[in-house]
Design an enzyme around this catalytic site. Structure first.
Site, short mmCIF file in Angstrom:
data_model
loop_
_atom_site.label_atom_id
_atom_site.label_comp_id
_atom_site.label_asym_id
_atom_site.label_seq_id
_atom_site.Cartn_x
_atom_site.Cartn_y
_atom_site.Cartn_z
N ARG A 57 31.68 48.04 59.11
CA ARG A 57 30.42 47.36 58.76
C ARG A 57 30.63 45.85 58.80
O ARG A 57 29.76 45.10 59.21
CB ARG A 57 29.90 47.82 57.40
CG ARG A 57 28.73 46.99 56.88
CD ARG A 57 27.88 47.71 55.83
NE ARG A 57 28.65 48.39 54.83
CZ ARG A 57 29.34 47.81 53.82
NH1 ARG A 57 29.31 46.50 53.69
NH2 ARG A 57 30.02 48.52 52.95
N TYR A 110 4.79 38.36 67.22
CA TYR A 110 5.01 39.81 67.35
C TYR A 110 4.62 40.52 66.04
O TYR A 110 4.96 40.05 64.95
CB TYR A 110 6.50 40.06 67.70
CG TYR A 110 6.89 41.51 67.50
CD1 TYR A 110 6.27 42.52 68.23
CD2 TYR A 110 7.85 41.87 66.56
CE1 TYR A 110 6.61 43.84 68.03
CE2 TYR A 110 8.19 43.19 66.36
CZ TYR A 110 7.56 44.17 67.09
OH TYR A 110 7.88 45.49 66.89
N ASP A 182 12.59 32.99 68.88
CA ASP A 182 12.69 34.37 69.34
C ASP A 182 12.61 34.32 70.86
O ASP A 182 11.54 34.07 71.43
CB ASP A 182 11.54 35.19 68.72
CG ASP A 182 11.56 36.65 69.18
OD1 ASP A 182 12.20 36.96 70.20
OD2 ASP A 182 10.89 37.48 68.51
N LYS A 207 15.16 44.83 74.41
CA LYS A 207 14.31 44.52 75.57
C LYS A 207 15.15 44.16 76.79
O LYS A 207 15.89 44.99 77.28
CB LYS A 207 13.32 43.42 75.16
CG LYS A 207 12.59 43.71 73.83
CD LYS A 207 11.80 44.99 73.91
CE LYS A 207 10.91 45.33 72.74
NZ LYS A 207 11.36 45.19 71.39
C1 LIG Z 1 9.14 39.33 70.63
C2 LIG Z 1 9.76 40.40 69.79
N1 LIG Z 1 10.53 40.06 68.75
C3 LIG Z 1 11.10 41.00 67.95
C4 LIG Z 1 10.90 42.34 68.17
C5 LIG Z 1 11.52 43.36 67.25
O1 LIG Z 1 12.63 43.94 67.85
P1 LIG Z 1 13.13 45.46 67.56
O2 LIG Z 1 12.04 46.37 67.98
O3 LIG Z 1 14.37 45.55 68.38
O4 LIG Z 1 13.39 45.54 66.09
C6 LIG Z 1 10.10 42.75 69.24
C7 LIG Z 1 9.86 44.18 69.50
O5 LIG Z 1 8.99 44.55 70.24
C8 LIG Z 1 9.52 41.75 70.06
O6 LIG Z 1 8.72 42.08 71.10
#
Ligand SMILES: Cc1ncc(COP(=O)(O)O)c(C=O)c1O
Length: 387
Positions: A57, A110, A182, A207
């Site tokens: 961990r 998001y 992000d 992604k």
């Molecule tokens: C722009 C963006 N940030 C963060 C996330 C969250 O990521 P996760 O689904 O891997 O937790 C997503 C998920 O779709 C996203 O599109």
């Protein structure tokens, strides 16, 4: 855009993706690194570990290499990986804010990030304001003396608004805040925010970095050792760490990021051009189009314009839903960034948690994650679905 322009990156992007930390095994010659499944590590005497690891961990050889590769691809020094993008976001925010502090987030952030702020952190006393990322003055105006973090996506999910990263960094730093970007939609191949003034880059590695829709994960990268230490402390203390098999998939995915992104971009450009000429379409949102208000900023800070396309339908909500339901090559599904093309309705699907708020997307909007299939098949599929 050069990615070899500092001492940390003497090699090109793909060379680093394939080789950083990945020397063939000294004993066996394995070209592909083993997956370290061990949860614990033998100690030669009490408290004396053989390497950097005592318990998985807290740290694991598979994780250490993936973190090194992601940091290298972002042009950063220090990386951390997590069990999901949301775990990375949660770690970043809880490292930097305390009850009573304030965060600025995009007004089309998001949906999961919005939910974390609105439903988890706000009840603990963290305040937030929304601002449009393409309006640096609006971000400055949304900041208060309590603002500790300016959080942006660029391009945003789902409206593909483009933030001027150096300008937002200046505003954030003038107010004493940390800028977190992000970078999920762009990927480090297209944009490297740390080089543009950001303090932290966050990824949903689910992604483009993973790239094959088969592993959930997240990452944080920074050049600030104290911040990285705080991230590591929460990573270990709250335990939202990736498993070794997930790390293997992510490492494998990242090796082909550059070639995949080139194809995503080429296909998305063709899809955006085709949709822009279609009678059923009210508008196409793609940073690569001259009609996009963020086109010039995107050209300054991105290598190309990405694989995500937004399309608003003249027929409104019903037409948007019908388009999502009629495609055959594009799969109706949430998520993005995989080799296969996906289509979805953000207001009902990915961004449902923002319903009723000013962060809710318009209901005539369809979001398309353009994959790397043959572009003729993608164009034909969209054309038949538009009717
Ligand atoms: C722009 C963006 N940030 C963060 C996330 C969250 O990521 P996760 O689904 O891997 O937790 C997503 C998920 O779709 C996203 O599109």
């Amino acid at each position: 855009m050069s990615d070899r322009d500092d001492a940390r990156s003497p090699q090109g992007f793909s060379t680093r993706a394939i080789h950083v930390g990945q020397e063939p095994d000294a004993a066996s010659g394995d070209v592909i690194l083993p997956i370290h499944t061990s949860t614990t590590f033998a100690q030669d005497s009490v408290g004396e570990t053989r390497g950097d690891f005592d318990y998985s961990r807290a740290g694991n050889p598979s994780r250490a290499i993936v973190e090194q590769v992601i940091a290298s691809l972002e042009g950063g020094a220090l990386g951390r990986t997590f069990a999901s993008g949301m775990a990375a976001t949660d770690t970043a925010l809880r490292s930097l804010v305390r009850p009573g502090d304030h965060i600025v987030i995009p007004n089309d952030v998001y949906g999961g990030t919005f939910r974390l702020l609105d439903k988890v952190l706000a009840p603990w006393g963290v305040e937030y304001s929304l601002a449009s990322v393409d309006d640096t003055d609006a971000i400055a105006a949304a900041m208060t003396p309590k603002t500790k973090v300016v959080w942006i996506e660029t391009p945003t999910n789902p409206l593909l608004n483009v933030a001027d990263i150096p300008a937002v960094a200046e505003v954030a730093h003038a107010g004493g805040a940390t800028l977190i970007v992000d970078n999920t939609f762009a990927s480090p191949y297209l944009q490297q925010p740390l080089r543009l003034g950001a303090d932290v880059v966050m990824h949903s590695t689910t992604k483009y970095l993973g790239g094959h829709s088969d592993v959930i994960g997240g990452a944080l990268v920074t050049n600030n050792p104290e911040l990285d230490e705080d991230f590591g402390f929460l990573q270990k203390s709250t335990g939202a760490v990736p498993g070794p098999f997930d790390l293997y998939l992510l490492l494998r995915g990242m090796k082909t990021l550059a070639v995949r992104m080139e194809q995503h971009c080429s296909n998305a450009e063709a899809v955006a051009d085709m949709l822009e000429d279609h009678d059923a379409v009210a508008s196409v949102i793609y940073p690569g189009l001259h009609s996009h208000p963020g086109h010039d900023v995107a050209t300054k800070q991105m290598r190309r314009y990405g694989g995500m396309v937004g399309v608003r339908l003249k027929g409104g909500r019903d037409a948007a839903i019908a388009l999502c339901e009629r495609t055959k090559v594009f799969t109706l599904a949430e998520s993005l960034g995989g080799v296969e093309s996906l289509i979805e309705h953000p207001a009902i699907m990915t961004h449902a948690s923002a319903a009723g708020s000013t962060a809710a997307p318009p209901d005539d909007l369809v979001r398309i994650s353009v994959g790397i299939e043959d572009v003729e098949d993608l164009l034909a599929d969209l054309l038949q679905a538009l009717g």
